[in-house]
Design an enzyme around this catalytic site. Sequence first.
Site, PDB file in Angstrom:
ATOM      1  N   LYS A  99       0.844  -1.196   0.000  1.00  0.00           N
ATOM      2  CA  LYS A  99       0.000   0.000   0.000  1.00  0.00           C
ATOM      3  C   LYS A  99       0.878   1.245   0.000  1.00  0.00           C
ATOM      4  CE  LYS A  99      -3.738   2.161   2.664  1.00  0.00           C
ATOM      5  NZ  LYS A  99      -4.573   2.035   3.876  1.00  0.00           N
ATOM      6  N   SER A 175      -9.236   2.090   3.200  1.00  0.00           N
ATOM      7  CA  SER A 175      -8.336   2.829   2.330  1.00  0.00           C
ATOM      8  C   SER A 175      -7.313   1.943   1.620  1.00  0.00           C
ATOM      9  CB  SER A 175      -7.592   3.902   3.137  1.00  0.00           C
ATOM     10  OG  SER A 175      -6.768   3.316   4.148  1.00  0.00           O
ATOM     11  N   SER A 199      -9.529  -0.163   7.355  1.00  0.00           N
ATOM     12  CA  SER A 199      -8.983   0.035   6.016  1.00  0.00           C
ATOM     13  C   SER A 199      -8.391  -1.203   5.378  1.00  0.00           C
ATOM     14  CB  SER A 199      -7.929   1.147   6.031  1.00  0.00           C
ATOM     15  OG  SER A 199      -8.545   2.395   6.236  1.00  0.00           O
TER      16      SER A 199
END
Length: 492
Positions: A99, A175, A199
């Site tokens: 990420k 996210s 997330s």
Amino acid sequence: MTAATDQDAGAGRAGRPDARHALCARTATELVAGYRDNSLSPVEVVDAVLDRIERLDPLVNAYCLVDPESARRDAAASADRWRRGEPCGLLDGVPVSIKDLLLTKGLPTLRGSLSTDPGAPWEQDAPSVARLREHGAVLVGKTTTPEFGWKGVTDSPRTGVTRNPWDVTRTSGGSSGGSAAAVALGLAPLSVGTDGGGSVRIPASFCGVFGFKPTYGRIPLYPASPFGTLSHAGPMTRTVADAALMMDVLCGADDRDWSGLPPCERGFGAELDGDQHVRGLRVAYSPTLAGAPVEPDVAARVRHAVDVLAGLGAEVEEAEPGFADPVEAYHTLWFAGAAKVVEHLSPEEFGRLDPGLQEVCRLGASMSALDYLGAVEARMALGVLMGRFHRTYDLLVTPTLPRTAFEAGHEVPPGSGLTRWTGWTPFTYPFNLTQQPAATVPCGTASDGLPVGVQLVAARHQDGLVLRASHALFEALAAEGTVSAAPVTPRG
């Protein structure tokens, strides 16, 4: 095996698209076994993954950066180590994505923001990235995130909208939405996400993969998150076995994280051995959690998963922890963290932020120290309550989310009347406040054809228990055909 690996077992190693997809559908555990017996090579696997990214990522926008040259170089080095019988770690030659909130040496960490300078010196790895490199994993790229990871869907001024492989008109969640879409679509079998309010679990549920938020500090973080001790790192995978394998890699100590936990005495992969994963566990099933409304299709799939747990020998009882929605305390901590993230920006730079982020930053900047400490007090009370709850119950089981994925490009479901992403994620952020381990297990699809997830939560430090129970449930659901892979190519 998931449905994808069943269908693709026995596919050839030639360069045909179906054979390349078969390689991309394999789990990390299967890849390592293939490298060990010389039936697979890291070079052919990484080539297949890079080819698939090139063809399919434009449809979902899971990656904000791909580094083919470095990936191929690392794959060749891995292949040489396997030929010599000297693999350097547990994931040698396995493709992985990161990420784009986690520092990666030699690559920019853009954080979804136009305020980030990609030309800055990028000289450090985050602890999780460093551990993956030590174990020979092949980093293929960085996955998309909303700006600074501030919300539960993935779109940003810098990288645009990330979409769901099951239906590209729908959101991947966030996210860690890029990571979830990449894993679901076979654009690398493993990814590291972060979870400050759901997330990892939110996009994993929306995209039909496994996501795990371990106890805070179990995976070290550096630099410390501006959102403080709400934010955890965690694995995102297609199977629980792969997540346990990743945990054995990611959980090494790092002296840059002053709040990190000591190494575990027992490996997480070893937790999955044996036949008594669930039998005798005391399970509290909470179908709504503080009265949160849940779509009927979602409730039915979660109820079925709970019945499967009971069939495996768990002692299931419908029970609520008994707390009121802690959203106000969460907002205070989260919005103050957001304000801290952007405090260094000029007015011009601030004006280029995601408008929703601008709004929560202004709210956060208006909060006082007493507001913040009041939220900390509420957080501690919730932690005490959950600690007492787990004296009676080993696991709490809830829906991961109350609905399936909604239209992409929106923070909240259109027409819902909600204003912030926390309005549709009532089952995830409470357990960031309490720092408990929590996982989402795919448990089928709703009538709209989109994935549903079931959440398993345990007391702090009981990470192995969550993985063990998740593995038993996942395997049972897969055996009955309930767990299915994302489409070979994105729909919609």
